[in-house]
Write a protein that holds these residues in place. Structure first.
Motif, PDB file in Angstrom:
ATOM      1  N   TYR A  66       0.876  -1.159   0.000  1.00  0.00           N
ATOM      2  CA  TYR A  66       0.000   0.000   0.000  1.00  0.00           C
ATOM      3  C   TYR A  66       0.917   1.213   0.000  1.00  0.00           C
ATOM      4  CZ  TYR A  66      -3.724   3.163   1.610  1.00  0.00           C
ATOM      5  OH  TYR A  66      -4.631   4.178   1.724  1.00  0.00           O
ATOM      6  N   GLY A  67       0.969   1.942  -1.123  1.00  0.00           N
ATOM      7  CA  GLY A  67       1.873   3.095  -1.184  1.00  0.00           C
ATOM      8  C   GLY A  67       1.955   3.703  -2.563  1.00  0.00           C
ATOM      9  N   SER A  68       3.178   4.071  -2.992  1.00  0.00           N
ATOM     10  CA  SER A  68       3.386   4.792  -4.241  1.00  0.00           C
ATOM     11  C   SER A  68       3.284   3.863  -5.457  1.00  0.00           C
ATOM     12  CB  SER A  68       4.759   5.471  -4.244  1.00  0.00           C
ATOM     13  OG  SER A  68       5.775   4.492  -4.312  1.00  0.00           O
ATOM     14  N   SER A  93      -6.435   3.640  -5.395  1.00  0.00           N
ATOM     15  CA  SER A  93      -7.443   4.244  -4.529  1.00  0.00           C
ATOM     16  C   SER A  93      -6.837   5.544  -4.017  1.00  0.00           C
ATOM     17  CB  SER A  93      -7.784   3.311  -3.372  1.00  0.00           C
ATOM     18  OG  SER A  93      -8.691   3.908  -2.499  1.00  0.00           O
ATOM     19  N   THR A  94      -7.331   6.657  -4.504  1.00  0.00           N
ATOM     20  CA  THR A  94      -6.723   7.961  -4.251  1.00  0.00           C
ATOM     21  C   THR A  94      -6.344   8.120  -2.794  1.00  0.00           C
ATOM     22  OG1 THR A  94      -8.101   8.873  -5.996  1.00  0.00           O
ATOM     23  CG2 THR A  94      -7.069  10.442  -4.529  1.00  0.00           C
ATOM     24  N   PRO A  95      -5.153   8.485  -2.483  1.00  0.00           N
ATOM     25  CA  PRO A  95      -3.964   8.768  -3.300  1.00  0.00           C
ATOM     26  C   PRO A  95      -2.971   7.606  -3.326  1.00  0.00           C
ATOM     27  CG  PRO A  95      -3.586   9.651  -1.135  1.00  0.00           C
ATOM     28  CD  PRO A  95      -4.922   8.940  -1.105  1.00  0.00           C
ATOM     29  N   GLN A  96      -3.380   6.420  -2.927  1.00  0.00           N
ATOM     30  CA  GLN A  96      -2.450   5.293  -2.786  1.00  0.00           C
ATOM     31  C   GLN A  96      -2.696   4.194  -3.816  1.00  0.00           C
ATOM     32  OE1 GLN A  96       0.088   5.323  -0.549  1.00  0.00           O
ATOM     33  NE2 GLN A  96      -0.564   7.345   0.151  1.00  0.00           N
ATOM     34  N   TRP A  97      -1.654   3.400  -4.044  1.00  0.00           N
ATOM     35  CA  TRP A  97      -1.717   2.225  -4.897  1.00  0.00           C
ATOM     36  C   TRP A  97      -1.657   0.993  -4.014  1.00  0.00           C
ATOM     37  CZ3 TRP A  97      -1.866   2.438 -10.323  1.00  0.00           C
ATOM     38  CH2 TRP A  97      -1.806   3.732 -10.851  1.00  0.00           C
ATOM     39  N   LYS A  98      -2.446  -0.016  -4.368  1.00  0.00           N
ATOM     40  CA  LYS A  98      -2.505  -1.248  -3.579  1.00  0.00           C
ATOM     41  C   LYS A  98      -2.146  -2.427  -4.466  1.00  0.00           C
ATOM     42  CE  LYS A  98      -6.447   0.507  -1.003  1.00  0.00           C
ATOM     43  NZ  LYS A  98      -7.861   0.308  -0.720  1.00  0.00           N
ATOM     44  N   LEU A  99      -1.384  -3.346  -3.918  1.00  0.00           N
ATOM     45  CA  LEU A  99      -1.087  -4.590  -4.618  1.00  0.00           C
ATOM     46  C   LEU A  99      -1.760  -5.720  -3.859  1.00  0.00           C
ATOM     47  CD1 LEU A  99       0.319  -6.211  -6.810  1.00  0.00           C
ATOM     48  CD2 LEU A  99       2.343  -6.290  -5.353  1.00  0.00           C
ATOM     49  N   GLN A 100      -2.734  -6.350  -4.514  1.00  0.00           N
ATOM     50  CA  GLN A 100      -3.467  -7.465  -3.916  1.00  0.00           C
ATOM     51  C   GLN A 100      -3.187  -8.718  -4.731  1.00  0.00           C
ATOM     52  OE1 GLN A 100      -7.550  -6.182  -3.753  1.00  0.00           O
ATOM     53  NE2 GLN A 100      -7.151  -4.762  -2.076  1.00  0.00           N
ATOM     54  N   VAL A 101      -3.051  -9.823  -4.043  1.00  0.00           N
ATOM     55  CA  VAL A 101      -2.686 -11.070  -4.717  1.00  0.00           C
ATOM     56  C   VAL A 101      -3.686 -12.165  -4.393  1.00  0.00           C
ATOM     57  CG1 VAL A 101      -0.253 -10.461  -4.722  1.00  0.00           C
ATOM     58  CG2 VAL A 101      -1.150 -11.820  -2.848  1.00  0.00           C
ATOM     59  N   GLY A 102      -3.841 -13.087  -5.354  1.00  0.00           N
ATOM     60  CA  GLY A 102      -4.691 -14.254  -5.156  1.00  0.00           C
ATOM     61  C   GLY A 102      -6.153 -13.997  -5.428  1.00  0.00           C
ATOM     62  N   ASN A 103      -6.865 -15.064  -5.651  1.00  0.00           N
ATOM     63  CA  ASN A 103      -8.328 -15.096  -5.754  1.00  0.00           C
ATOM     64  C   ASN A 103      -8.780 -16.294  -4.940  1.00  0.00           C
ATOM     65  OD1 ASN A 103      -8.992 -12.907  -7.474  1.00  0.00           O
ATOM     66  ND2 ASN A 103      -8.209 -14.052  -9.214  1.00  0.00           N
ATOM     67  N   PHE A 104      -9.024 -16.076  -3.654  1.00  0.00           N
ATOM     68  CA  PHE A 104      -9.351 -17.167  -2.744  1.00  0.00           C
ATOM     69  C   PHE A 104     -10.840 -17.164  -2.449  1.00  0.00           C
ATOM     70  CE2 PHE A 104      -5.055 -15.597  -1.760  1.00  0.00           C
ATOM     71  CZ  PHE A 104      -4.328 -16.711  -2.141  1.00  0.00           C
ATOM     72  N   ARG A 105     -11.465 -18.313  -2.601  1.00  0.00           N
ATOM     73  CA  ARG A 105     -12.907 -18.423  -2.360  1.00  0.00           C
ATOM     74  C   ARG A 105     -13.254 -18.436  -0.874  1.00  0.00           C
ATOM     75  NH1 ARG A 105     -16.347 -19.679  -6.579  1.00  0.00           N
ATOM     76  NH2 ARG A 105     -15.282 -20.061  -8.534  1.00  0.00           N
ATOM     77  N   THR A 106     -12.355 -18.967  -0.043  1.00  0.00           N
ATOM     78  CA  THR A 106     -12.637 -19.040   1.391  1.00  0.00           C
ATOM     79  C   THR A 106     -11.521 -18.368   2.187  1.00  0.00           C
ATOM     80  OG1 THR A 106     -11.493 -21.142   1.713  1.00  0.00           O
ATOM     81  CG2 THR A 106     -13.835 -21.249   1.102  1.00  0.00           C
ATOM     82  N   ARG A 107     -11.843 -17.988   3.394  1.00  0.00           N
ATOM     83  CA  ARG A 107     -10.847 -17.382   4.278  1.00  0.00           C
ATOM     84  C   ARG A 107      -9.756 -18.396   4.610  1.00  0.00           C
ATOM     85  NH1 ARG A 107     -10.088 -12.529   7.510  1.00  0.00           N
ATOM     86  NH2 ARG A 107      -8.102 -13.006   8.464  1.00  0.00           N
ATOM     87  N   LEU A 108     -10.120 -19.655   4.699  1.00  0.00           N
ATOM     88  CA  LEU A 108      -9.152 -20.708   5.005  1.00  0.00           C
ATOM     89  C   LEU A 108      -8.091 -20.804   3.902  1.00  0.00           C
ATOM     90  CD1 LEU A 108      -8.400 -22.948   6.984  1.00  0.00           C
ATOM     91  CD2 LEU A 108      -9.853 -24.482   5.677  1.00  0.00           C
ATOM     92  N   GLU A 109      -8.507 -20.742   2.639  1.00  0.00           N
ATOM     93  CA  GLU A 109      -7.552 -20.760   1.535  1.00  0.00           C
ATOM     94  C   GLU A 109      -6.619 -19.558   1.608  1.00  0.00           C
ATOM     95  OE1 GLU A 109      -9.681 -20.824  -2.144  1.00  0.00           O
ATOM     96  OE2 GLU A 109     -10.522 -22.811  -1.812  1.00  0.00           O
ATOM     97  N   ALA A 110      -7.180 -18.374   1.881  1.00  0.00           N
ATOM     98  CA  ALA A 110      -6.375 -17.159   1.971  1.00  0.00           C
ATOM     99  C   ALA A 110      -5.383 -17.243   3.130  1.00  0.00           C
ATOM    100  CB  ALA A 110      -7.277 -15.943   2.132  1.00  0.00           C
ATOM    101  N   ASP A 111      -5.824 -17.740   4.268  1.00  0.00           N
ATOM    102  CA  ASP A 111      -4.930 -17.879   5.420  1.00  0.00           C
ATOM    103  C   ASP A 111      -3.823 -18.886   5.151  1.00  0.00           C
ATOM    104  OD1 ASP A 111      -6.255 -15.971   6.907  1.00  0.00           O
ATOM    105  OD2 ASP A 111      -7.502 -17.417   7.973  1.00  0.00           O
ATOM    106  N   HIS A 112      -4.144 -19.939   4.415  1.00  0.00           N
ATOM    107  CA  HIS A 112      -3.142 -20.951   4.073  1.00  0.00           C
ATOM    108  C   HIS A 112      -2.041 -20.336   3.191  1.00  0.00           C
ATOM    109  CE1 HIS A 112      -1.485 -24.895   3.376  1.00  0.00           C
ATOM    110  NE2 HIS A 112      -1.533 -24.691   2.070  1.00  0.00           N
ATOM    111  N   ALA A 113      -2.436 -19.549   2.189  1.00  0.00           N
ATOM    112  CA  ALA A 113      -1.459 -18.887   1.326  1.00  0.00           C
ATOM    113  C   ALA A 113      -0.703 -17.809   2.093  1.00  0.00           C
ATOM    114  CB  ALA A 113      -2.159 -18.283   0.116  1.00  0.00           C
ATOM    115  N   MET A 114      -1.381 -17.193   3.030  1.00  0.00           N
ATOM    116  CA  MET A 114      -0.782 -16.109   3.824  1.00  0.00           C
ATOM    117  C   MET A 114       0.435 -16.597   4.610  1.00  0.00           C
ATOM    118  SD  MET A 114      -1.370 -12.944   4.770  1.00  0.00           S
ATOM    119  CE  MET A 114      -2.102 -11.949   6.006  1.00  0.00           C
ATOM    120  N   VAL A 115       0.448 -17.845   5.024  1.00  0.00           N
ATOM    121  CA  VAL A 115       1.571 -18.389   5.786  1.00  0.00           C
ATOM    122  C   VAL A 115       2.864 -18.250   4.975  1.00  0.00           C
ATOM    123  CG1 VAL A 115       2.538 -20.510   6.755  1.00  0.00           C
ATOM    124  CG2 VAL A 115       0.134 -19.973   7.107  1.00  0.00           C
TER     125      VAL A 115
END
Length: 134
Positions: A66-68, A93-115
């Motif tokens: 989240y930044g420039s 999103s004014t004034p910042q740029w965000k980098l988001q990764v993945g397309n996870f259907r469940t929170r469990l999948e996202a948490d697993h990748a987050m590790v």
């Protein structure tokens, strides 16, 4: 004493009677018949057709930056080199740029990748957002 032996006999008979019904009930086989109407089949088909037209669905992404703008593209290149199988998306999103990764259907999948992601990007967070349907 005699009362106690009658009591034991009564309990034993009750136990054996229950056991007989229990084993008899398990040995019987039956059939299951499902009846449905044509209207329900039609509604299910309409719902399937509608779902195929959707491009997004509720899900989760991991935000790692989240930044420039310049640094966002640098982090994206670094991330793609480390995790080539995970999709990335840059959001402004004014004034910042965000980098988001993945397309996870469940929170469990996202948490697993987050590790794994947290090892390289300790400030990463999981966000509930709309994800692209593949």
């Amino acid at each position: 004493m005699r009362y106690l032996s009658k009591y034991k006999l009564l309990i034993s008979l009750a136990f054996f009677a229950f056991w007989q019904f229990h084993t008899e009930a398990q040995s019987k086989q039956g059939t299951v018949r499902i009846e449905t109407s044509a209207h329900i089949d039609q509604m299910v088909a309409q719902k399937k057709a509608y779902n195929k037209t959707l491009e997004t669905t509720p899900g989760y992404k991991v935000q790692i930056y989240y930044g420039s703008e310049k640094r966002c593209y640098e982090v994206k290149d670094e991330f793609n080199a480390l995790f080539p199988d995970i999709t990335t998306s840059i959001i402004f999103s004014t004034p910042q740029w965000k980098l988001q990764v993945g397309n996870f259907r469940t929170r469990l999948e996202a948490d697993h990748a987050m590790v794994q992601i947290k090892k390289e990007y300790p400030a990463a967070i999981v966000l509930a957002t709309d994800i692209e349907i593949q």
